[in-house]
Structure formats: structure tokens, C-alpha cells
Write a protein that holds these residues in place. Structure first.
Motif, PDB file in Angstrom:
ATOM      1  N   ALA A 137      41.573 -17.281 -15.682  1.00 34.36           N
ATOM      2  CA  ALA A 137      40.235 -17.439 -15.315  1.00 34.36           C
ATOM      3  C   ALA A 137      39.596 -16.781 -16.239  1.00 34.36           C
ATOM      4  O   ALA A 137      38.044 -16.643 -16.799  1.00 34.36           O
ATOM      5  CB  ALA A 137      39.970 -16.436 -14.135  1.00 34.36           C
TER       6      ALA A 137
ATOM      7  N   GLY B 143      28.883 -19.367 -10.111  1.00 39.76           N
ATOM      8  CA  GLY B 143      29.410 -18.603 -10.315  1.00 39.76           C
ATOM      9  C   GLY B 143      30.168 -18.042  -8.957  1.00 39.76           C
ATOM     10  O   GLY B 143      31.461 -18.482  -8.996  1.00 39.76           O
TER      11      GLY B 143
ATOM     12  N   LEU C 127      33.402 -16.929 -10.318  1.00 35.66           N
ATOM     13  CA  LEU C 127      33.579 -16.683 -11.921  1.00 35.66           C
ATOM     14  C   LEU C 127      31.930 -15.404 -11.356  1.00 35.66           C
ATOM     15  O   LEU C 127      31.199 -15.969 -11.436  1.00 35.66           O
ATOM     16  CB  LEU C 127      32.715 -17.242 -12.986  1.00 35.66           C
ATOM     17  CG  LEU C 127      33.908 -18.403 -13.586  1.00 35.66           C
ATOM     18  CD1 LEU C 127      32.972 -19.188 -14.359  1.00 35.66           C
ATOM     19  CD2 LEU C 127      34.796 -17.839 -14.476  1.00 35.66           C
TER      20      LEU C 127
ATOM     21  N   GLY D 271      36.417 -18.318 -18.175  1.00 33.61           N
ATOM     22  CA  GLY D 271      34.687 -16.996 -18.402  1.00 33.61           C
ATOM     23  C   GLY D 271      34.658 -17.238 -19.328  1.00 33.61           C
ATOM     24  O   GLY D 271      32.609 -16.332 -19.288  1.00 33.61           O
TER      25      GLY D 271
END
Length: 497
Positions: free
Chosen positions: A287, A410, A415, A291
Motif C-alpha cells: 500500500a 481513494g 488510499l 500510494g
């Protein structure tokens, strides 16, 4: 995945992305020159009516381009793994979709001509059905090249197709001087893309295999198909409305403004997405790295695109005079409005990366299901104020939907959208101020020569950006990130050589 294992993987993918970026951006630069040459040369050989015919058709039947693929090529690129049998099955599905799309276009040609009240559109529409069949044939071959990160092969094919298509179009325009030059360009380009992709992929499909399931690919493709169709409808509703309400000449003028706006957008959208998608698909389980890649990708994309779009909008009239010639000056105000909206449209690319790379196609479809009809409604209402009202409506809705798309993507992918949004706003604000300074200086001095106006605007914008970088640390860091990326690309170019 542990940190020691993650780091080498991310670095290796970063190097692959850099090498792909070198080749892809170089090829895209050549394609940009070819497309600019196409706009400049053909605008002097053809008139607004010729462009209007092809634009009115393309705005409607272009949806078949999405149907020919059915989202299956993206599904093949995004999938963690794919067997030979699945690839064979996807080929036959894509071919069937392409054939069906072509058949629908051929059958619907009389109805489309009747809708616009232009009988000449029947033959044009039927010829423009051929690329859909060729696109369905080539879809999985191109997906295979992308999946294997064979960016050089893709670039060579794309450049060759653009070059041959341009040569044929200019030849037909000189001999015939009509819209058939634009039709021939599309046919030849599609043919070269198809043949080149088949040859470069170096595999031939086998017969369909019932034991090889492609259900997951179809599910991915269906949701992407829905989102793409809705997006396409909203992006082309303006041309349809202009053609239906204001006629062929207005459609041709609007089409030139829209195509000029989209030229830099597409030159960056396709290569950046082509490089980013395979990398992001492999970072789904990390992650933090995912991102960071998305945010930095947006910084790089907007710092490359925003100055070109905003500066050309600030000096639209001299730009149009240089590119298209004086008889096309009616394009200038439309181009200025559309270029500003195009910046925000381009800013939504990264939300699309997130949806596709993480397989959140259902969420992307839900977003498109409510947002895209709003764009169509705004365009229809804007047409009450003429062609300019259509352009303003399109640009305004693009700006309003950008932050919403970041929040939606997101949330779907887990995110945080705050940093994502702030970095985008910072870039747009910095380049917007520079463009306003350039427009103000040009208006104040008022040089009559278009080249002098463009040169003065460019110098003013560069000076304004330098001052902003000096007094704005965050913007200075963004420019440093872009410079580092360029440095990395240069090192990879040297290593590759």
C-alpha cells in the motif's frame, strides 16, 4: 511482504518503468510531431465541412471502439497471471466483439445519416466500421506486448502507423481535397497497428478451450466497459450536440478546437498510463509504495501537462493562427475554454490508474454511472447559449468532477486522498498563476505577430515559474521530483545504449 523483500521488487519495477518511460516518451514525442503535422497540413488542405462530417460520425460510432475491446485487454494486463489457454479464449472473444461492433456500425449507418440530415454520412460510416474489426483482432496481441513490458515494440508500431496514415491522408487530400483523406487516414492507421501487433507479439492463437475459464476477465471487462461507455458518451456529447444543433461547419470548428486541446493530453495520457499500469498492478500488495507511486505520478504528469495547456489557453489566438491558419481563428476562444477544462480532465487519469490497477472496476462503474450523465446534461443545457456554452459546460464539469474522482478512487482502494488532492491543487495553482501573468503581459504589450506573442508569453511564464519555485518550497520540491525523474530516465537511456 516484508520490507527487505519489497524494496528490491519496487526498485526493479522502477527501473522497468524508467526504461519503458524512456522508450515510450521518445516514441510519443515522435507521434506528437506527426499528429501536429497532421493537424497543421490537413487544416490547410481541407475545410471545416470535411472535418465536421468525420467528427459527427466519430462522436457516435466511436463507442464501438470500446465495444471492440470489451475491457478484455486491460483485464489481461492487470491480471497477476494468465495462461496460454486463457489468452487464446480472450483473443476469440475480442475478435467476436470487434466483428459485432463493425456490424452494428454498418447497419446503423442510414439511421446516423438521418439523425444529422446528411446522406453523405452513410458511405463514410460504413468505411469507418473497418477499424473496429481490425482493433478486435489486434487487442490481445497488444495486451501481450504491454504485459511483457515490450514498450519498444509498441512504440515502433504506433509511430509507423501514425506516419503511414499521415502520408496516405496527405496524398488523398492533395488528389481529392475532401473528407476521404480523413477516412483513409483512419483505415490505414488501424491496418498498420493490427498487422504490426500480430507480427511483434510472436504467437498465434489456438482454438477456444472450454476448460480455461475467463470469467474473472469478463467480469473485470464488463465493469470497465460500462465505465468507459459512460465516459465516452460524456466526452463526445458536446460534438454530437454541436453537430445536431448548429450544423456541419460548427461541428468542424468545434472538432478542431477539441482535437487541439486533446493533442497534448493524449500524448501524455497513453504513454504514462502504459508504463504505470503494469507497475501499479504489481504493487497491489504494498500500500505504501502504491500510494507513493500514484502521488508522484500525478506530480510528474501535471507538471508536464499543465504548463502547455494553460499557456496555450492564455495565448489561444496566436497559437491557432500559427497551427491552423487565419481562416480557423474562430477556433481560438473555444480552444482556450476547452484547454483549461482539459487540464482537469487529465488530472483524473491517476484515479483511473487506481481503479484499474486494483481491479476496482465495479466502483469505477458506479462513479461513472452518476457522474457522466451530469456532464451530458450540462452540455445540453450549455447549448442554449450556443457553441461557446457547450465548451464552457464541458470545461466546468471536468473541473468539478476531478476532486470527487480522487476521493472516490481513494475510498475504493483504501488510499488517503488528501495528499493526492493537495499536490494536484499546488501544481495547478502554480502553473495557473504563470499562465495569467503571460496572458496579462501579452495583452498589455499587444504584439501583432503571432510568433512574437507566443515567445513573449513563454518567457513570461518561465520567469513567473522560476519566481514561484524560489518562494514556494513545496512547489520547488515538486519540480525537483520531476527533475530527478528526468535524470533517472537519462541514466536508463545511457544504460540501455
Amino acid at each position: 511482504m516484508s520490507a527487505p523483500q519489497t524494496r528490491p521488487r519496487v526498485e526493479a519495477l522502477g527501473r522497468s518503468a524508467a526504461r519503458g518511460g524512456v522508450v515510450t516518451l521518445a516514441g510519443q514525442g515522435i507521434r506528437a510531431l506527426l499528429q501536429a503535422a497532421s493537424i497543421i497540413v490537413l487544416a490547410r488542405l481541407l475545410g471545416p465541412t470535411d472535418y465536421g462530417y468525420v467528427a459527427m460520425i466519430g462522436a457516435v460510432v466511436g463507442a464501438a471502439t470500446i465495444l471492440q475491446d470489451f475491457g478484455l485487454s486491460r483485464a489481461a494486463v492487470q491480471a497477476p497471471s494468465i495462461t496460454r489457454g486463457q489468452r487464446d479464449n480472450l483473443f476469440w472473444l475480442n475478435l467476436a466483439c470487434g466483428a459485432a461492433a463493425a456490424a452494428v456500425v454498418v447497419a446503423g449507418a442510414p439511421a446516423l445519416a438521418a439523425f444529422y440530415g446528411e446522406p453523405v454520412l452513410v458511405d463514410i460510416t460504413r468505411w469507418l466500421a473497418v477499424p473496429f474489426l481490425l482493433g478486435g483482432l489486434a487487442a490481445q496481441f497488444r495486451a501481450s506486448l504491454m504485459r511483457d513490458l515490450r514498450f519498444t515494440s509498441i512504440v515502433v508500431i504506433d509511430v509507423a502507423a501514425s506516419a503511414v496514415g499521415l502520408v496516405v491522408a496527405v496524398g488523398v487530400a492533395v488528389l481529392d481535397g475532401s473528407y476521404w483523406a480523413l477516412v483513409a487516414q483512419q483505415l490505414v492507421t488501424a491496418g498498420v497497428l493490427a498487422v504490426g501487433s500480430v507480427v511483434a507479439a510472436r504467437w498465434l492463437p489456438g482454438l477456444p478451450r472450454r476448460q480455461e475459464s475467463v470469467r474473472s476477465f469478463i467480469s473485470y471487462g464488463l465493469h470497465q466497459l460500462g465505465a468507459q461507455l459512460l465516459t465516452y458518451a460524456s466526452m463526445n456529447a458536446d460534438t454530437v450536440v454541436v453537430g445536431a444543433r448548429f450544423g456541419t461547419v460548427s461541428a468542424g470548428i468545434y472538432d478542431r478546437a477539441f482535437r487541439m486541446m486533446m493533442l497534448p493530453v493524449r500524448q501524455l495520457q497513453y504513454p504514462v498510463t502504459r508504463v504505470a499500469m503494469p507497475v501499479l498492478s504489481r504493487l497491489q500488495d504494498d500500500a505504501a509504495a502504491f500510494g507513493a507511486f500514484v502521488v508522484r505520478g500525478q506530480v510528474i504528469l501535471l507538471n508536464l501537462l499543465a504548463p502547455a495547456m494553460m499557456l496555450t489557453a492564455a495565448v489561444a489566438e496566436p497559437v491557432v493562427e500559427v497551427v491552423l491558419g487565419q481562416r480557423w481563428l474562430d477556433v481560438a476562444p473555444l480552444f482556450a475554454v476547452l484547454a483549461l477544462g482539459g487540464v482537469f480532465q487529465a488530472a483524473t487519469f491517476t484515479s483511473g490508474w487506481v481503479f484499474m490497477a486494483t481491479g476496482r472496476m465495479r466502483s469505477q462503474f458506479r462513479f461513472a454511472l452518476w457522474s457522466r450523465p451530469l456532464v451530458v446534461l450540462a452540455v445540453v443545457l450549455g447549448s442554449l447559449w450556443g457553441v461557446m456554452g457547450v465548451a464552457v459546460a464541458y470545461g466546468t464539469t471536468s473541473a468539478l468532477l476531478w476532486p470527487v474522482s480522487l476521493w472516490w478512487a481513494g475510498r475504493a482502494a483504501g488510499l488517503p486522498a488528501r495528499q493526492w488532492l493537495l499536490s494536484g491543487c499546488r501544481t495547478l495553482a502554480a502553473h495557473g498563476v504563470a499562465a495569467l501573468c503571460a496572458a496579462g503581459v501579452v495583452r498589455l504589450v499587444g504584439p501583432e505577430a503571432p510568433w512574437a506573442a507566443i515567445g513573449l508569453a513563454l518567457a513570461t511564464a518561465v520567469a513567473a515559474l522560476a519566481l514561484e519555485a524560489l518562494v514556494w518550497p513545496a512547489f520547488r520540491r515538486d519540480l525537483r521530483d520531476v527533475a530527478r525523474t528526468r535524470s533517472l530516465l537519462r541514466r536508463e537511456r545511457v544504460a540501455a545504449g
